[in-house]
Design a protein around this motif. Structure first.
Motif, mmCIF file in Angstrom:
data_model
loop_
_atom_site.group_PDB
_atom_site.id
_atom_site.type_symbol
_atom_site.label_atom_id
_atom_site.label_comp_id
_atom_site.label_asym_id
_atom_site.label_seq_id
_atom_site.Cartn_x
_atom_site.Cartn_y
_atom_site.Cartn_z
ATOM 1 N N GLY A 176 0.796 -1.221 0.000
ATOM 2 C CA GLY A 176 0.000 0.000 0.000
ATOM 3 C C GLY A 176 0.822 1.261 0.000
ATOM 4 N N ASP A 242 -5.654 -4.341 -6.469
ATOM 5 C CA ASP A 242 -6.226 -5.371 -5.597
ATOM 6 C C ASP A 242 -6.551 -6.643 -6.377
ATOM 7 O OD1 ASP A 242 -6.003 -3.828 -3.317
ATOM 8 O OD2 ASP A 242 -8.036 -3.018 -3.459
ATOM 9 N N GLU A 246 -4.865 -10.338 -5.971
ATOM 10 C CA GLU A 246 -5.735 -11.475 -5.626
ATOM 11 C C GLU A 246 -5.808 -12.497 -6.760
ATOM 12 O OE1 GLU A 246 -10.429 -12.445 -4.576
ATOM 13 O OE2 GLU A 246 -9.719 -10.367 -4.639
ATOM 14 N N PRO A 253 -6.129 -12.138 1.512
ATOM 15 C CA PRO A 253 -6.041 -11.005 2.432
ATOM 16 C C PRO A 253 -5.146 -11.313 3.631
ATOM 17 C CG PRO A 253 -8.306 -11.303 1.712
ATOM 18 C CD PRO A 253 -7.539 -12.491 1.204
ATOM 19 N N ARG A 256 -1.504 -10.883 2.574
ATOM 20 C CA ARG A 256 -1.176 -9.461 2.466
ATOM 21 C C ARG A 256 -1.020 -8.829 3.837
ATOM 22 N NH1 ARG A 256 -4.837 -6.181 -1.721
ATOM 23 N NH2 ARG A 256 -3.354 -4.578 -1.040
#
Length: 265
Positions: A176, A242, A246, A253, A256
């Protein structure tokens, strides 16, 4: 004002383009932890002093993205005690052999035919797009390893700007990190003390003429347009970061989140 190289980024004698990626900001106000993710050019020519410094980093894993042609040209990485070396070629050996033959042996007419009028930059853009589209298994392996146990880690290729640059960028996207910060870090590879030293087979002055070096420059520059092409490929192929993480890389998730826990403050 000349920016001083921080003490954690020494000008190593035999390793180009080394730096700690720590300190980069994320969109949610966190920062990449210092001392967990490093990047550089190849380690084949590391001196004893270089190796001693690298040993102090406490590295768990070195990811080498060079292919067989690169390794034949430069040699294998130096061995560091207690460090796992993982070779994940991000380009085909045939491409690497052809690339280095062009750089070292290409005459002016050949270089003009292959690289002039924007063809050199277009070649690099196509390479970045191909790596993003086709090397999802390798990038997935890197991110999973970082999430599990492989930090501190060092990522490198030959010059440390393209294949390593993309792998670092993908990692930073997964964390991020702000897009502008990713680009700024990538462009640091253009600093004179970090750039790959171009070697030509001929010692004649014409082999290093301004025109020859200008023709070769797109291959050894870090250009924002190259990284932008990689980001565009993610958007065009998967519809966003995203979905890329994925569906393209198969990251859950939970993976990550573990990655963020290991690499972010």
């Amino acid at each position: 004002m000349t920016q001083q190289v921080p003490s954690t980024e020494p000008e190593l004698a035999g390793v180009r383009n080394f730096r700690d990626v720590g300190g980069l900001p994320t969109v949610d106000g966190r920062r990449v932890r210092q001392g967990v993710l490093f990047r550089s050019g190849h380690l084949a020519h590391a001196t004893g002093e270089d190796a001693a410094f690298l040993t102090t980093l406490g590295l768990h894993t070195i990811f080498d993205f060079r292919n067989a042609a690169d390794q034949k040209l430069e040699g294998p990485d130096v061995e560091l005690p207690g460090v796992r070396n993982v070779n994940l070629p991000l380009s085909d050996p045939a491409d690497g052999a052809e690339f280095w033959r062009m750089v070292r042996d290409g005459d002016l007419d050949q270089l003009r035919a292959i690289l002039s009028d924007g063809k050199g930059a277009n070649r690099m853009i196509a390479s970045y797009r191909t790596i993003i589209r086709n090397r999802t298994a390798e990038h997935s392996q890197v991110l999973r390893a970082l999430a599990e146990d492989s930090v501190p880690a060092l990522m490198h290729c030959a010059a440390g700007k393209d294949r390593a640059g993309l792998s670092v960028a993908v990692t930073l996207l997964a964390l991020g990190v702000e897009r502008e910060a990713i680009v700024d870090d990538y462009l640091k590879s253009n600093a004179k003390h970090r750039r790959y030293k171009v070697h030509r087979s001929s010692s004649a002055a014409s082999a290093y003429s301004p025109e020859v070096m200008d023709l070769l420059s797109p291959l050894f520059d870090a250009r924002a347009e190259y990284l932008a092409a990689a980001f565009d490929t993610i958007e065009e192929t998967w519809g966003g970061v995203d979905a890329y993480l994925e569906k393209g890389l198969g990251l859950t998730p939970e993976t990550r989140e573990r990655l963020r826990e290991r690499l972010l403050d």
